[in-house]
Design a protein around this motif. Structure first.
Motif, PDB file in Angstrom:
ATOM      1  N   VAL A   1       0.796  -1.233   0.000  1.00  0.00           N
ATOM      2  CA  VAL A   1       0.000   0.000   0.000  1.00  0.00           C
ATOM      3  C   VAL A   1       0.825   1.277   0.000  1.00  0.00           C
ATOM      4  CG1 VAL A   1      -2.136  -0.981   0.883  1.00  0.00           C
ATOM      5  CG2 VAL A   1      -0.381  -0.219   2.505  1.00  0.00           C
ATOM      6  N   MET A   2       1.934   1.324   0.747  1.00  0.00           N
ATOM      7  CA  MET A   2       2.756   2.536   0.706  1.00  0.00           C
ATOM      8  C   MET A   2       3.456   2.644  -0.639  1.00  0.00           C
ATOM      9  SD  MET A   2       3.578   5.328   2.208  1.00  0.00           S
ATOM     10  CE  MET A   2       4.211   6.389   0.909  1.00  0.00           C
ATOM     11  N   ALA A   3       3.939   1.523  -1.152  1.00  0.00           N
ATOM     12  CA  ALA A   3       4.547   1.545  -2.483  1.00  0.00           C
ATOM     13  C   ALA A   3       3.519   1.950  -3.541  1.00  0.00           C
ATOM     14  CB  ALA A   3       5.132   0.172  -2.808  1.00  0.00           C
ATOM     15  N   THR A   4       2.285   1.498  -3.381  1.00  0.00           N
ATOM     16  CA  THR A   4       1.244   1.835  -4.348  1.00  0.00           C
ATOM     17  C   THR A   4       0.857   3.308  -4.253  1.00  0.00           C
ATOM     18  OG1 THR A   4       0.414  -0.435  -4.358  1.00  0.00           O
ATOM     19  CG2 THR A   4      -1.101   1.276  -5.115  1.00  0.00           C
ATOM     20  N   GLY A   5       0.776   3.842  -3.044  1.00  0.00           N
ATOM     21  CA  GLY A   5       0.523   5.272  -2.905  1.00  0.00           C
ATOM     22  C   GLY A   5       1.618   6.092  -3.557  1.00  0.00           C
ATOM     23  N   HIS A   6       2.862   5.650  -3.392  1.00  0.00           N
ATOM     24  CA  HIS A   6       3.992   6.334  -4.025  1.00  0.00           C
ATOM     25  C   HIS A   6       3.910   6.217  -5.547  1.00  0.00           C
ATOM     26  CE1 HIS A   6       8.087   7.836  -4.451  1.00  0.00           C
ATOM     27  NE2 HIS A   6       8.393   6.769  -5.162  1.00  0.00           N
ATOM     28  N   HIS A   7       3.552   5.026  -6.040  1.00  0.00           N
ATOM     29  CA  HIS A   7       3.387   4.811  -7.482  1.00  0.00           C
ATOM     30  C   HIS A   7       2.330   5.755  -8.051  1.00  0.00           C
ATOM     31  CE1 HIS A   7       3.588   2.691 -11.251  1.00  0.00           C
ATOM     32  NE2 HIS A   7       2.362   2.188 -11.153  1.00  0.00           N
ATOM     33  N   ALA A   8       1.251   5.935  -7.298  1.00  0.00           N
ATOM     34  CA  ALA A   8       0.201   6.857  -7.738  1.00  0.00           C
ATOM     35  C   ALA A   8       0.733   8.287  -7.825  1.00  0.00           C
ATOM     36  CB  ALA A   8      -0.990   6.789  -6.787  1.00  0.00           C
ATOM     37  N   ALA A   9       1.503   8.676  -6.832  1.00  0.00           N
ATOM     38  CA  ALA A   9       2.050  10.036  -6.822  1.00  0.00           C
ATOM     39  C   ALA A   9       3.040  10.250  -7.964  1.00  0.00           C
ATOM     40  CB  ALA A   9       2.721  10.317  -5.480  1.00  0.00           C
ATOM     41  N   ILE A  10       3.860   9.241  -8.235  1.00  0.00           N
ATOM     42  CA  ILE A  10       4.814   9.346  -9.341  1.00  0.00           C
ATOM     43  C   ILE A  10       4.064   9.424 -10.675  1.00  0.00           C
ATOM     44  CG2 ILE A  10       6.629   8.128 -10.601  1.00  0.00           C
ATOM     45  CD1 ILE A  10       7.579   9.349  -7.977  1.00  0.00           C
ATOM     46  N   GLY A  11       3.062   8.553 -10.849  1.00  0.00           N
ATOM     47  CA  GLY A  11       2.298   8.556 -12.089  1.00  0.00           C
ATOM     48  C   GLY A  11       1.540   9.847 -12.317  1.00  0.00           C
ATOM     49  N   ALA A  12       1.091  10.484 -11.222  1.00  0.00           N
ATOM     50  CA  ALA A  12       0.357  11.749 -11.330  1.00  0.00           C
ATOM     51  C   ALA A  12       1.298  12.955 -11.369  1.00  0.00           C
ATOM     52  CB  ALA A  12      -0.617  11.883 -10.163  1.00  0.00           C
ATOM     53  N   GLU A  13       2.584  12.689 -11.413  1.00  0.00           N
ATOM     54  CA  GLU A  13       3.604  13.731 -11.582  1.00  0.00           C
ATOM     55  C   GLU A  13       3.556  14.776 -10.463  1.00  0.00           C
ATOM     56  OE1 GLU A  13       3.254  15.307 -15.575  1.00  0.00           O
ATOM     57  OE2 GLU A  13       2.912  13.299 -16.397  1.00  0.00           O
ATOM     58  N   VAL A  14       3.400  14.308  -9.226  1.00  0.00           N
ATOM     59  CA  VAL A  14       3.381  15.226  -8.092  1.00  0.00           C
ATOM     60  C   VAL A  14       4.718  15.960  -8.005  1.00  0.00           C
ATOM     61  CG1 VAL A  14       3.239  15.411  -5.582  1.00  0.00           C
ATOM     62  CG2 VAL A  14       1.705  13.850  -6.814  1.00  0.00           C
TER      63      VAL A  14
ATOM     64  N   SER B   1      -2.279  17.267 -10.009  1.00  0.00           N
ATOM     65  CA  SER B   1      -2.071  15.822  -9.921  1.00  0.00           C
ATOM     66  C   SER B   1      -3.249  15.187  -9.193  1.00  0.00           C
ATOM     67  CB  SER B   1      -0.778  15.504  -9.146  1.00  0.00           C
ATOM     68  OG  SER B   1       0.331  16.166  -9.716  1.00  0.00           O
ATOM     69  N   VAL B   2      -3.805  14.119  -9.771  1.00  0.00           N
ATOM     70  CA  VAL B   2      -4.920  13.412  -9.147  1.00  0.00           C
ATOM     71  C   VAL B   2      -4.553  11.945  -8.998  1.00  0.00           C
ATOM     72  CG1 VAL B   2      -7.374  12.829  -9.235  1.00  0.00           C
ATOM     73  CG2 VAL B   2      -6.573  15.003 -10.200  1.00  0.00           C
ATOM     74  N   LEU B   3      -4.668  11.444  -7.769  1.00  0.00           N
ATOM     75  CA  LEU B   3      -4.384  10.046  -7.462  1.00  0.00           C
ATOM     76  C   LEU B   3      -5.714   9.322  -7.292  1.00  0.00           C
ATOM     77  CD1 LEU B   3      -1.863  11.759  -6.622  1.00  0.00           C
ATOM     78  CD2 LEU B   3      -1.453  10.080  -4.830  1.00  0.00           C
ATOM     79  N   GLU B   4      -6.047   8.428  -8.225  1.00  0.00           N
ATOM     80  CA  GLU B   4      -7.307   7.685  -8.150  1.00  0.00           C
ATOM     81  C   GLU B   4      -7.015   6.351  -7.472  1.00  0.00           C
ATOM     82  OE1 GLU B   4     -10.005   5.186  -8.158  1.00  0.00           O
ATOM     83  OE2 GLU B   4      -8.938   4.684 -10.019  1.00  0.00           O
TER      84      GLU B   4
ATOM     85  N   ILE C   1      -5.186  15.991 -20.570  1.00  0.00           N
ATOM     86  CA  ILE C   1      -4.816  15.297 -19.337  1.00  0.00           C
ATOM     87  C   ILE C   1      -3.999  14.050 -19.667  1.00  0.00           C
ATOM     88  CG2 ILE C   1      -5.744  13.959 -17.396  1.00  0.00           C
ATOM     89  CD1 ILE C   1      -8.087  15.913 -17.359  1.00  0.00           C
ATOM     90  N   ARG C   2      -2.926  13.870 -18.939  1.00  0.00           N
ATOM     91  CA  ARG C   2      -2.106  12.670 -19.070  1.00  0.00           C
ATOM     92  C   ARG C   2      -2.619  11.629 -18.076  1.00  0.00           C
ATOM     93  NH1 ARG C   2       0.535  17.031 -19.010  1.00  0.00           N
ATOM     94  NH2 ARG C   2       1.307  16.891 -16.863  1.00  0.00           N
ATOM     95  N   VAL C   3      -2.812  10.409 -18.550  1.00  0.00           N
ATOM     96  CA  VAL C   3      -3.343   9.327 -17.719  1.00  0.00           C
ATOM     97  C   VAL C   3      -2.271   8.252 -17.570  1.00  0.00           C
ATOM     98  CG1 VAL C   3      -5.133   7.575 -17.449  1.00  0.00           C
ATOM     99  CG2 VAL C   3      -5.693   9.790 -18.487  1.00  0.00           C
ATOM    100  N   ALA C   4      -1.978   7.898 -16.330  1.00  0.00           N
ATOM    101  CA  ALA C   4      -0.954   6.886 -16.052  1.00  0.00           C
ATOM    102  C   ALA C   4      -1.489   5.936 -14.991  1.00  0.00           C
ATOM    103  CB  ALA C   4       0.334   7.566 -15.588  1.00  0.00           C
ATOM    104  N   GLY C   5      -0.596   5.117 -14.445  1.00  0.00           N
ATOM    105  CA  GLY C   5      -0.980   4.208 -13.371  1.00  0.00           C
ATOM    106  C   GLY C   5      -1.066   2.773 -13.833  1.00  0.00           C
ATOM    107  N   GLY C   6      -1.249   1.892 -12.856  1.00  0.00           N
ATOM    108  CA  GLY C   6      -1.321   0.465 -13.135  1.00  0.00           C
ATOM    109  C   GLY C   6      -0.733  -0.310 -11.971  1.00  0.00           C
ATOM    110  N   PRO C   7      -0.474  -1.606 -12.169  1.00  0.00           N
ATOM    111  CA  PRO C   7       0.095  -2.422 -11.095  1.00  0.00           C
ATOM    112  C   PRO C   7       1.445  -1.861 -10.633  1.00  0.00           C
ATOM    113  CG  PRO C   7      -0.706  -3.806 -12.886  1.00  0.00           C
ATOM    114  CD  PRO C   7      -0.732  -2.393 -13.387  1.00  0.00           C
TER     115      PRO C   7
ATOM    116  N   GLY D   1      -3.101  18.672 -16.565  1.00  0.00           N
ATOM    117  CA  GLY D   1      -2.752  17.902 -15.381  1.00  0.00           C
ATOM    118  C   GLY D   1      -2.567  16.430 -15.680  1.00  0.00           C
ATOM    119  N   ALA D   2      -2.381  15.650 -14.609  1.00  0.00           N
ATOM    120  CA  ALA D   2      -2.146  14.220 -14.752  1.00  0.00           C
ATOM    121  C   ALA D   2      -2.997  13.445 -13.752  1.00  0.00           C
ATOM    122  CB  ALA D   2      -0.662  13.894 -14.539  1.00  0.00           C
ATOM    123  N   VAL D   3      -3.517  12.315 -14.204  1.00  0.00           N
ATOM    124  CA  VAL D   3      -4.292  11.404 -13.367  1.00  0.00           C
ATOM    125  C   VAL D   3      -3.578  10.059 -13.337  1.00  0.00           C
ATOM    126  CG1 VAL D   3      -6.470  10.136 -13.122  1.00  0.00           C
ATOM    127  CG2 VAL D   3      -6.495  12.518 -13.890  1.00  0.00           C
ATOM    128  N   SER D   4      -3.398   9.515 -12.137  1.00  0.00           N
ATOM    129  CA  SER D   4      -2.785   8.197 -11.998  1.00  0.00           C
ATOM    130  C   SER D   4      -3.779   7.262 -11.338  1.00  0.00           C
ATOM    131  CB  SER D   4      -1.509   8.297 -11.158  1.00  0.00           C
ATOM    132  OG  SER D   4      -0.863   7.043 -11.073  1.00  0.00           O
TER     133      SER D   4
END
Length: 338
Positions: free
Chosen positions: A147-160, A234-237, A279-285, A256-259
């Motif tokens: 979960v912490m790694a995933t929260g970080h992944h979301a932040a990276i993907g959303a270009e925080v 930056s939006v973390l979904e 909007i740039r869309v990123a994210g995933g496993p 902006g960017a959505v992860s």
């Protein structure tokens, strides 16, 4: 798990070394993940069942002859994916796309909600930690497996970025860890969208500056108001539903960017709004293993304390109660003690 709502504690054969690159770990702490609840809600009946769980901290009990980085007695973090560490995707840091990837607790792969587990490619996956198995820091170490790694992944993907405006959709464990990640990366404003006071209060303690506790268009309007009419950079979904994804796109500012890191349970991403707003869309496993190296120091020195997302501890023997507590929203995230 033998079907929707059917969780049982069973006796299983002890894992054994199968390849010289394997390690066996005795599980010290594991937990129930929000993604496990999707299986708990809709799994088709199965005679053989699926061993569940993909998050673990444990003690190495044995290691194959080719394992060099961990040894018997080491405390280790186990990422939710197992990767070989040598394919082209692993070399690029995308371990979740490894050519030999395995996901603990899915598709017949061994689960970590257990007393012990075999970890393939131990050198590529297990991370040794200088800590005792009863340290107060162990729950935070456990979050690094997912979960912490995933929260970080979301932040990276959303270009925080430092000084940016961030919105986090969802107040579950991943969303709360997304707040930690956004604060860690220097966001100036962090808006969390959630409905549970205990969770949003924790989000504020983690660094959220604002809380939006409504849905749909009302939520979109509140976020726009809080961001001066523009929306978030930056939006973390962190939910995975169609409604959450639509909201995430609507509250992102143009350019902006959505992860998206919530396991998706919808047909698609809104096409026109993402197009018209550039909007740039990123994210995933989440490629967990590389992120552990990034985040571990901050956990060890107390800079971040993601283990606070665990609000209940239950013995493994009562694992069915843990699923029920989370499914009923009586617990945020349950720590399991084997």
């Amino acid at each position: 798990m033998y079907g929707a709502g059917d969780v049982r504690l069973v006796d299983a054969p002890d894992p054994v070394i199968e390849q010289p690159t394997d390690a066996l770990i005795r599980v010290v702490r594991t937990c129930v993940c929000g993604s496990d609840l999707w299986t708990f809600a809709d799994m088709e009946p199965s005679e053989q069942g699926q061993a569940m769980g993909h998050e673990a901290v444990g003690i190495v009990e044995d290691a194959g002859k080719d394992v060099a980085t961990v040894k018997t007695g080491d405390l280790v973090i186990m990422p939710m994916f197992t990767a070989d560490g040598s394919c082209s995707f692993c070399c690029e840091g995308l371990t979740s796309a490894c050519r030999h990837v395995g996901f603990f607790g899915r598709m017949g792969f061994p689960g970590a909600q257990a007393e012990a587990i075999r970890v393939p490619h131990a050198d590529a996956n297990l991370v040794r930690v200088d800590a005792a198995p009863d340290d107060a820091i162990v729950p935070s170490l456990l979050t690094l497996s997912d979960v912490m790694a995933t929260g970080h992944h979301a932040a990276i993907g959303a270009e925080v970025k430092r000084g940016g405006k961030v919105a986090v959709v969802g107040d579950g464990a991943v969303g709360l860890c997304g707040v930690i990640a956004a604060r860690r990366l220097g966001a100036e404003q962090i808006i969390v969208l959630g409905h549970h006071d205990d969770r949003t209060n924790l989000a504020r303690e983690f660094g959220a500056t604002d809380v939006v506790s409504v849905d749909g268009e009302e939520a979109v309007e509140q976020v726009r108001l809080l961001t001066g009419g523009t929306g978030a950079h930056s939006v973390l979904e962190c939910v995975g539903t169609e409604a959450a994804t639509a909201t995430a796109v609507e509250i992102a500012r143009p350019g902006g960017a959505v992860s998206r890191v919530g396991v998706p349970h919808y047909a698609g991403i809104p096409a026109f709004p993402t197009w018209v707003k550039n909007i740039r869309v990123a994210g995933g496993p989440t490629p967990v293993r590389p992120y552990i190296d990034t985040l571990l120091r901050d956990v060890l020195d107390g800079t971040i304390q993601p283990g606070r997302v665990f609000d209940r501890t239950i013995e493994l023997a009562k694992v069915a109660d843990a699923y029920q507590a989370m499914a009923r929203r009586e617990a945020l995230k349950v720590l399991l003690n084997p």
